[in-house]
Design an enzyme around this catalytic site. Structure first.
Site, PDB file in Angstrom:
ATOM      1  N   ASP A  28     -17.410  28.428  -0.350  1.00  0.00           N
ATOM      2  CA  ASP A  28     -17.022  28.975  -1.660  1.00  0.00           C
ATOM      3  C   ASP A  28     -17.852  30.178  -2.061  1.00  0.00           C
ATOM      4  OD1 ASP A  28     -15.216  26.813  -1.882  1.00  0.00           O
ATOM      5  OD2 ASP A  28     -16.835  25.552  -2.629  1.00  0.00           O
ATOM      6  N   GLU A  29     -18.326  30.930  -1.102  1.00  0.00           N
ATOM      7  CA  GLU A  29     -19.154  32.098  -1.405  1.00  0.00           C
ATOM      8  C   GLU A  29     -18.312  33.310  -1.800  1.00  0.00           C
ATOM      9  OE1 GLU A  29     -19.195  30.594   1.604  1.00  0.00           O
ATOM     10  OE2 GLU A  29     -21.199  29.780   1.991  1.00  0.00           O
TER      11      GLU A  29
ATOM     12  N   LYS B 188     -15.649  34.306   0.544  1.00  0.00           N
ATOM     13  CA  LYS B 188     -15.234  34.899   1.827  1.00  0.00           C
ATOM     14  C   LYS B 188     -13.806  35.412   1.769  1.00  0.00           C
ATOM     15  CE  LYS B 188     -16.118  31.039   3.801  1.00  0.00           C
ATOM     16  NZ  LYS B 188     -16.780  30.346   2.688  1.00  0.00           N
TER      17      LYS B 188
ATOM     18  N   HIS C 169      -9.426  29.279   0.052  1.00  0.00           N
ATOM     19  CA  HIS C 169      -9.899  30.573  -0.440  1.00  0.00           C
ATOM     20  C   HIS C 169      -9.044  30.929  -1.641  1.00  0.00           C
ATOM     21  CE1 HIS C 169     -12.146  31.321   3.129  1.00  0.00           C
ATOM     22  NE2 HIS C 169     -11.088  31.322   3.902  1.00  0.00           N
TER      23      HIS C 169
ATOM     24  N   GLY D  36      -9.559  20.619  -6.813  1.00  0.00           N
ATOM     25  CA  GLY D  36      -9.703  20.825  -8.250  1.00  0.00           C
ATOM     26  C   GLY D  36     -10.947  20.151  -8.829  1.00  0.00           C
ATOM     27  N   ARG D  37     -11.769  19.526  -7.961  1.00  0.00           N
ATOM     28  CA  ARG D  37     -12.925  18.822  -8.539  1.00  0.00           C
ATOM     29  C   ARG D  37     -14.030  19.820  -8.909  1.00  0.00           C
ATOM     30  NH1 ARG D  37     -14.750  15.499  -3.009  1.00  0.00           N
ATOM     31  NH2 ARG D  37     -14.714  17.402  -1.783  1.00  0.00           N
TER      32      ARG D  37
HETATM   33  P1  GDP Z   1     -14.320  31.181  -0.218  1.00  0.00           P
HETATM   34  O1  GDP Z   1     -13.875  29.829   0.214  1.00  0.00           O
HETATM   35  O2  GDP Z   1     -15.642  31.565   0.355  1.00  0.00           O
HETATM   36  O3  GDP Z   1     -13.281  32.224   0.004  1.00  0.00           O
HETATM   37  O4  GDP Z   1     -14.575  31.108  -1.779  1.00  0.00           O
HETATM   38  P2  GDP Z   1     -13.580  30.584  -2.925  1.00  0.00           P
HETATM   39  O5  GDP Z   1     -12.360  31.371  -2.929  1.00  0.00           O
HETATM   40  O6  GDP Z   1     -13.468  29.114  -2.884  1.00  0.00           O
HETATM   41  O7  GDP Z   1     -14.477  30.868  -4.230  1.00  0.00           O
HETATM   42  C1  GDP Z   1     -14.758  32.090  -4.652  1.00  0.00           C
HETATM   43  C2  GDP Z   1     -14.240  32.231  -6.077  1.00  0.00           C
HETATM   44  O8  GDP Z   1     -14.884  33.306  -6.678  1.00  0.00           O
HETATM   45  C3  GDP Z   1     -12.768  32.572  -6.159  1.00  0.00           C
HETATM   46  O9  GDP Z   1     -12.247  32.027  -7.338  1.00  0.00           O
HETATM   47  C4  GDP Z   1     -12.747  34.095  -6.194  1.00  0.00           C
HETATM   48  O10 GDP Z   1     -11.623  34.647  -6.843  1.00  0.00           O
HETATM   49  C5  GDP Z   1     -13.971  34.353  -6.999  1.00  0.00           C
HETATM   50  N1  GDP Z   1     -14.700  35.570  -6.680  1.00  0.00           N
HETATM   51  C6  GDP Z   1     -14.966  36.142  -5.472  1.00  0.00           C
HETATM   52  N2  GDP Z   1     -15.761  37.201  -5.630  1.00  0.00           N
HETATM   53  C7  GDP Z   1     -16.009  37.305  -6.966  1.00  0.00           C
HETATM   54  C8  GDP Z   1     -16.791  38.188  -7.761  1.00  0.00           C
HETATM   55  O11 GDP Z   1     -17.470  39.093  -7.280  1.00  0.00           O
HETATM   56  N3  GDP Z   1     -16.807  37.950  -9.110  1.00  0.00           N
HETATM   57  C9  GDP Z   1     -16.117  36.930  -9.691  1.00  0.00           C
HETATM   58  N4  GDP Z   1     -16.188  36.773 -11.010  1.00  0.00           N
HETATM   59  N5  GDP Z   1     -15.385  36.076  -8.964  1.00  0.00           N
HETATM   60  C10 GDP Z   1     -15.335  36.267  -7.637  1.00  0.00           C
END
Ligand code: GDP
Length: 424
Positions: free
Chosen positions: A12-13, A15, A40, A303-304
């Protein structure tokens, strides 16, 4: 050139957002591990999407999206995801599915549920997508490759053999209804219809693409700390989350991966069980969770509510090292704009000794965070395009983190959208 986009932490970074942004310059995006257990979230001109199986490049019409051999392929989920994005106006993406990818079977999902139920309070906090039973079967050599769908006789015979074992567990360990070969076979034939137009030898396709000088992105799922070898075992996922595995899970030479872009979030969040040294609780955590990500830190699949914490330099330094980081993309920095002061975990205290080295799990359980407090910047940094225009305290935060982790932050993400990116 091949680049990998991977996570340094617990997943959840951001990516998905970084992959989506970089996809503008890419020809091919490949998923190389994991399955529909994590998601994502991507925000672009078509709207907001949660993807679980499709690579984050599906929103551009110049890209080809590949489900590599290392993925745990849930065929109905893939099929539904394609339908959902097309129904919402996204042009039909070009998708290729590896003939060597293995299939998440309906019973993998059942076994995941039953096992969590059996473990009750001691469970792993699985998303119940069947991932652990899937990879167990893959390495026990009783998994099913996509190619096997095209040999119905062989498939039926193998199903009969495998089901005998599964039914013993269902009857005696879980006390649940037994599996029927005919029903499973019919389901597999449905799966075949859903994927057949996408299936090919994706490794050969990528070999040629590399020769032709195409730009290829390998998109990781979860992060370093969830890797089965190098993460917080056993609270990990069941496939390697590391860029190195990108070579195997995509079927390309390891030396072709020239850039490893490790995505690091400006604070911490985690899902599932396991030690989380910089974790915060109560109102402080609720506030960060509510403001976090894009619309709050809640799992894209389940959703948790995610567990929240301050930035962890120890975990991130380790997470970046184990990925082989060439570039760090520092994300979700805009979210911290509300804080007067920002605590950062700069060390762990374990049995009275301070360290900045990330330990093995038993020691990690005993670690207490050593906190340093940095001043906040108290402004909204969304919309800023140039590094020099960021508030001074914000730049200081970035530079402090960079020094602590020892890898260059070359991208800063200051919003969820494609264009919310500052290159350094
Ligand atoms: P992933 O699994 O690494 O792709 O990460 P997720 O999608 O689960 O979580 C990242 C969340 O942060 C998502 O809701 C993105 O829309 C949001 N997000 C990503 N980059 C940024 C940012 O720079 N600022 C903000 N406010 N949200 C971001």
């Amino acid at each position: 050139m091949v680049k990998a986009v991977v996570g340094a932490n617990w997943g959840d970074e951001g990516k998905g957002k970084i992959t989506d942004t970089l996809s503008k310059e890419a020809d091919i995006i490949v998923r190389f591990q994991g399955g529909a257990n994590a998601g994502h979230t991507i925000v672009n001109d078509y709207g907001k999407f949660a993807l679980h199986t499709l690579p984050s490049g599906v929103f551009y019409d110049h890209t080809t999206s590949i489900i590599g051999n290392g993925v745990a392929l849930n065929i109905p989920v893939l099929f539904k995801e394609i339908k959902d994005i097309v129904d919402r106006g996204v042009p039909m993406p070009k998708i290729l599915v590896s003939d060597r990818a293995q299939i998440v079977m309906p019973y993998h999902i059942l076994f995941d549920e039953y096992e969590e139920e059996r473990l009750a309070g001691k469970s792993f906090g699985s998303t119940k997508s069947g991932i652990a039973p899937f990879y167990s079967d893959k390495y026990a050599k009783i998994g099913f490759q996509v190619a096997e769908l095209f040999d119905p006789e062989g498939l039926k015979e193998k199903l009969e053999r495998v089901i005998v074992k599964k039914n013993i567990l269902l009857e005696h360990l879980y006390h649940k209804p037994l599996l029927k070969v005919d029903e499973l076979f019919d389901t597999m034939m449905e799966y075949k219809k859903m994927v057949e137009t996408y299936v090919c030898d994706t490794s050969a396709f990528l070999y040629q693409a590399i020769k032709d000088g195409k730009n290829i992105l390998l998109e990781g799922q979860l992060g370093s700390l969830k890797d089965p070898d190098h993460g917080i075992y056993p609270m990990v996922t069941s496939s390697s989350t590391l860029a190195a595995y990108g070579a195997i899970g995509a079927g390309i030479p390891p030396y072709e991966i020239k850039k490893i872009i490790t995505v690091v979030k400006a604070y911490s969040s985690a899902v599932g069980a396991g030690a989380f040294v910089s974790e915060i609780f109560g109102d402080e955590a609720d506030e960060l969770r509510k403001r976090g990500g894009d619309g709050g830190e809640y799992g894209a699949t389940t959703g948790r509510p995610r567990r929240m914490g301050w930035f962890d330099c120890v975990a991130t330094k380790y997470g970046c090292r184990i990925q082989g980081t060439t570039d760090v993309a520092f994300t979700v920095l805009d979210v911290l704009g509300y804080l007067d002061e920002i605590p950062v975990c700069v060390g762990y205290e374990i049995d009275g000794v301070e360290t900045t080295d990330f330990p093995t799990t038993a020691k990690l359980e005993k670690a207490k965070p050593v906190i340093k407090v940095l001043p906040g910047w108290k402004t909204d940094i969304r919309g800023i395009k140039r590094y020099e225009e960021l508030p001074e305290n914000c730049r200081k935060y970035i530079e402090f983190v960079e020094e602590q982790i020892g890898f260059p932050i070359t991208m800063v993400s200051n919003g969820p959208g494609r264009e919310d990116i500052i290159y350094r």
